[in-house]
Design an enzyme around this catalytic site. Structure first.
Site, PDB file in Angstrom:
ATOM      1  N   ASN A   9       0.864  -1.192   0.000  1.00 39.76           N
ATOM      2  CA  ASN A   9       0.000   0.000   0.000  1.00 39.76           C
ATOM      3  C   ASN A   9       0.897   1.238   0.000  1.00 39.76           C
ATOM      4  O   ASN A   9       1.504   1.561   1.018  1.00 39.76           O
ATOM      5  CB  ASN A   9      -0.890  -0.043   1.255  1.00 39.76           C
ATOM      6  CG  ASN A   9      -1.690   1.228   1.444  1.00 39.76           C
ATOM      7  OD1 ASN A   9      -1.853   2.023   0.507  1.00 39.76           O
ATOM      8  ND2 ASN A   9      -2.189   1.440   2.647  1.00 39.76           N
ATOM      9  N   TRP A  10       0.958   1.894  -1.132  1.00 42.98           N
ATOM     10  CA  TRP A  10       1.870   3.044  -1.252  1.00 42.98           C
ATOM     11  C   TRP A  10       1.299   4.305  -0.602  1.00 42.98           C
ATOM     12  O   TRP A  10       1.989   5.316  -0.509  1.00 42.98           O
ATOM     13  CB  TRP A  10       2.167   3.319  -2.724  1.00 42.98           C
ATOM     14  CG  TRP A  10       3.015   2.279  -3.374  1.00 42.98           C
ATOM     15  CD1 TRP A  10       3.320   1.034  -2.895  1.00 42.98           C
ATOM     16  CD2 TRP A  10       3.682   2.379  -4.634  1.00 42.98           C
ATOM     17  NE1 TRP A  10       4.130   0.370  -3.773  1.00 42.98           N
ATOM     18  CE2 TRP A  10       4.362   1.171  -4.858  1.00 42.98           C
ATOM     19  CE3 TRP A  10       3.755   3.386  -5.609  1.00 42.98           C
ATOM     20  CZ2 TRP A  10       5.123   0.934  -5.999  1.00 42.98           C
ATOM     21  CZ3 TRP A  10       4.498   3.154  -6.752  1.00 42.98           C
ATOM     22  CH2 TRP A  10       5.179   1.935  -6.941  1.00 42.98           C
ATOM     23  N   LYS A  11       0.043   4.257  -0.249  1.00 45.18           N
ATOM     24  CA  LYS A  11      -0.629   5.431   0.343  1.00 45.18           C
ATOM     25  C   LYS A  11      -0.456   6.641  -0.573  1.00 45.18           C
ATOM     26  O   LYS A  11      -0.363   6.482  -1.788  1.00 45.18           O
ATOM     27  CB  LYS A  11      -0.095   5.696   1.751  1.00 45.18           C
ATOM     28  CG  LYS A  11      -0.029   4.436   2.616  1.00 45.18           C
ATOM     29  CD  LYS A  11       0.169   4.731   4.056  1.00 45.18           C
ATOM     30  CE  LYS A  11       0.450   3.443   4.796  1.00 45.18           C
ATOM     31  NZ  LYS A  11       0.230   3.529   6.212  1.00 45.18           N
ATOM     32  N   HIS A  94      -9.312   0.826   5.119  1.00 47.59           N
ATOM     33  CA  HIS A  94      -8.010   1.033   5.767  1.00 47.59           C
ATOM     34  C   HIS A  94      -8.206   1.967   6.967  1.00 47.59           C
ATOM     35  O   HIS A  94      -9.040   2.881   6.924  1.00 47.59           O
ATOM     36  CB  HIS A  94      -7.015   1.637   4.762  1.00 47.59           C
ATOM     37  CG  HIS A  94      -5.615   1.652   5.282  1.00 47.59           C
ATOM     38  ND1 HIS A  94      -5.164   2.613   6.147  1.00 47.59           N
ATOM     39  CD2 HIS A  94      -4.580   0.803   5.091  1.00 47.59           C
ATOM     40  CE1 HIS A  94      -3.898   2.350   6.462  1.00 47.59           C
ATOM     41  NE2 HIS A  94      -3.520   1.258   5.834  1.00 47.59           N
ATOM     42  N   GLU A  96      -6.654   4.426   7.988  1.00 44.85           N
ATOM     43  CA  GLU A  96      -6.519   5.866   7.705  1.00 44.85           C
ATOM     44  C   GLU A  96      -7.808   6.409   7.098  1.00 44.85           C
ATOM     45  O   GLU A  96      -8.187   7.556   7.331  1.00 44.85           O
ATOM     46  CB  GLU A  96      -5.306   6.098   6.789  1.00 44.85           C
ATOM     47  CG  GLU A  96      -4.006   5.903   7.571  1.00 44.85           C
ATOM     48  CD  GLU A  96      -2.843   5.370   6.757  1.00 44.85           C
ATOM     49  OE1 GLU A  96      -2.870   5.448   5.514  1.00 44.85           O
ATOM     50  OE2 GLU A  96      -1.889   4.859   7.380  1.00 44.85           O
ATOM     51  N   GLU A 166      -4.927  -5.230  10.977  1.00 46.95           N
ATOM     52  CA  GLU A 166      -3.930  -4.181  11.136  1.00 46.95           C
ATOM     53  C   GLU A 166      -4.184  -3.403  12.434  1.00 46.95           C
ATOM     54  O   GLU A 166      -5.029  -2.491  12.453  1.00 46.95           O
ATOM     55  CB  GLU A 166      -4.006  -3.208   9.960  1.00 46.95           C
ATOM     56  CG  GLU A 166      -3.772  -3.843   8.619  1.00 46.95           C
ATOM     57  CD  GLU A 166      -3.239  -2.827   7.609  1.00 46.95           C
ATOM     58  OE1 GLU A 166      -2.133  -3.052   7.105  1.00 46.95           O
ATOM     59  OE2 GLU A 166      -3.906  -1.818   7.362  1.00 46.95           O
ATOM     60  N   GLY A 172       2.664   2.248  10.610  1.00 41.95           N
ATOM     61  CA  GLY A 172       3.552   3.391  10.382  1.00 41.95           C
ATOM     62  C   GLY A 172       4.301   3.856  11.621  1.00 41.95           C
ATOM     63  O   GLY A 172       4.890   4.942  11.632  1.00 41.95           O
ATOM     64  N   SER A 213       3.780  -2.075  10.320  1.00 42.91           N
ATOM     65  CA  SER A 213       5.234  -2.024  10.474  1.00 42.91           C
ATOM     66  C   SER A 213       5.931  -3.339  10.118  1.00 42.91           C
ATOM     67  O   SER A 213       6.909  -3.728  10.765  1.00 42.91           O
ATOM     68  CB  SER A 213       5.620  -1.564  11.890  1.00 42.91           C
ATOM     69  OG  SER A 213       5.166  -0.238  12.113  1.00 42.91           O
ATOM     70  N   GLY A 234       2.902  -1.201   4.271  1.00 43.40           N
ATOM     71  CA  GLY A 234       2.873   0.219   3.911  1.00 43.40           C
ATOM     72  C   GLY A 234       4.267   0.718   3.593  1.00 43.40           C
ATOM     73  O   GLY A 234       4.783   0.539   2.487  1.00 43.40           O
TER      74      GLY A 234
HETATM   75  C1  PEP Z   1      -0.579  -0.032   5.943  1.00 43.53           C
HETATM   76  O1  PEP Z   1      -0.559   1.037   5.361  1.00 43.53           O
HETATM   77  O2  PEP Z   1      -1.533  -0.779   5.790  1.00 43.53           O
HETATM   78  C2  PEP Z   1       0.539  -0.380   6.810  1.00 43.53           C
HETATM   79  C3  PEP Z   1       0.496  -1.522   7.438  1.00 43.53           C
HETATM   80  O3  PEP Z   1       1.554   0.524   6.926  1.00 43.53           O
HETATM   81  P1  PEP Z   1       3.018   0.244   7.576  1.00 43.53           P
HETATM   82  O4  PEP Z   1       3.512  -1.044   6.988  1.00 43.53           O
HETATM   83  O5  PEP Z   1       3.830   1.423   7.147  1.00 43.53           O
HETATM   84  O6  PEP Z   1       2.840   0.150   9.038  1.00 43.53           O
END
Ligand code: PEP
Length: 252
Positions: A9-11, A94, A96, A166, A172, A213, A234
Site C-alpha cells: 500500500n503506497w498510500k 483502511h 486511515e 492491522e 507506520g 510495520s 505500507g
Molecule cells: C498499511 O498502510 O496498511 C501499513 C500496514 O503501513 P506500515 O507497513 O507502514 O505500518
C-alpha cells in the site's frame, strides 16, 4: 491450502514519474518470485501507468479505495467500474480512511458489496486503536468490525475476500505487533467471526493478512504463524529490496 498473499500500500506517496520508475524496478524484482500472490497499490494517478507496466508480470494491481455507487454526483470519488478497468483488487476500510475520512463499518460494507457485484477482490482492513488495545478491547472491536464490514456477502464470493488485521497502533509506527499475539487475534477473533458469517469451511479458506510495520526483519515472525497468510505492507513497500525480501519470505 491458502496461497500466501502480499500487498504493498503506497498510500499518498510517489508522483507519477516516481511511481513509474518504482513500478518498473519493483516489477523486475517481484516477477521472479513465485508461489505468492503479489499486489501493488499505488495512488489512483499512477494506476494507468502501473496497468501498462505490470501487464504479463504476474503482479496484481490494486486501488487504495473506491466509492460504492456506480456513478453520479460524487465529486472527487472513483467508481467501482473505473477501478475495475485497471485493477483486480481494492483496499477497503483502511484505518486511515476510517480515522480521517469517517469510514464506518457500514460504509466499508457498502463498498464490499459493490466490489462483489463488479468482481473485484477486496482487501478489507480491520484493527483496534491504541486506546482500545490498552483498554483490552481488541477482541470486541475486531470481532464487531469483521462481522459488520463483511455482512451480506454471498457465500460464493466470500472465499475471494482477503482480510487484513492491522492494529492501528502498529501502522507506520515502527512498533509491530508480535507474531503470536497477532495470530491469536486472527485465530480466536477473525476466523470465528468469519465462521459465523460464512461457515467454518469458508472461514478457513479466507486469507487473513497481518499489517503494521512489517519489514524484512520481522516478516518471518508473522508468516510463520498458522493463521496468518501474508501481509499488507505500507512503508516497506516503497523500498524495492525490503518489499522483495518480504515477498520472498511469504513465498517460503
Ligand atoms: C498499511 O498502510 O496498511 C501499513 C500496514 O503501513 P506500515 O507497513 O507502514 O505500518
Amino acid at each position: 491450502m491458502r496461497k500466501p498473499f502480499v500487498a504493498g500500500n503506497w498510500k499518498m506517496n510517489k508522483t507519477i514519474a516516481e511511481a513509474r520508475d518504482l513500478i518498473t524496478k519493483m516489477s523486475a524484482e517481484l516477477r521472479v518470485i513465485s508461489d505468492v500472490e503479489k499486489v501493488l497499490c499505488p495512488p489512483f494517478m499512477s494506476l494507468m501507468d502501473a496497468f501498462k507496466l505490470l501487464e504479463g508480470s504476474g503482479i496484481g494491481l490494486g486501488a487504495q479505495n473506491m466509492h460504492w455507487e456506480e456513478k453520479g454526483a460524487f465529486t472527487g470519488e472513483v467508481s467501482p467500474a473505473m477501478v475495475k478497468e485497471l485493477c483486480g483488487y481494492v483496499i477497503l476500510g483502511h484505518s486511515e480512511r476510517r480515522a480521517y475520512f469517517g469510514e464506518t463499518d457500514e460504509i466499508v460494507n457498502r463498498k464490499l458489496i459493490s466490489a462483489q457485484s463488479i468482481d473485484l477482490t477486496p482487501i478489507v482492513c480491520v484493527g483496534e486503536t491504541l486506546d482500545q488495545y490498552e483498554s483490552k478491547l481488541t477482541r470486541e472491536v475486531v470481532s464487531k468490525q469483521t462481522s459488520l464490514s463483511l455482512r451480506d456477502v454471498s457465500p460464493t464470493f466470500a472465499p475471494r475476500i482477503v482480510v487484513a488485521y492491522e492494529p492501528v497502533w502498529a501502522i507506520g509506527t515502527g512498533k509491530a505487533s508480535n507474531g503470536e499475539e497477532a495470530n491469536a487475534v486472527v485465530k480466536d477473533v477473525i476466523r470465528p467471526a468469519l465462521a459465523e458469517l460464512f461457515g467454518n469451511e469458508t472461514s478457513q479458506a479466507i486469507r487473513v493478512l497481518y499489517g503494521g510495520s512489517v519489514t524484512s526483519s520481522n516478516a518471518t515472525e508473522f508468516f510463520g504463524q498458522p493463521d496468518i497468510d501474508g501481509a499488507l505492507v505500507g512503508g516497506a513497500s516503497l523500498k524495492i529490496d525490503e518489499f522483495a525480501a518480504i515477498t520472498k519470505a511469504a513465498a517460503q
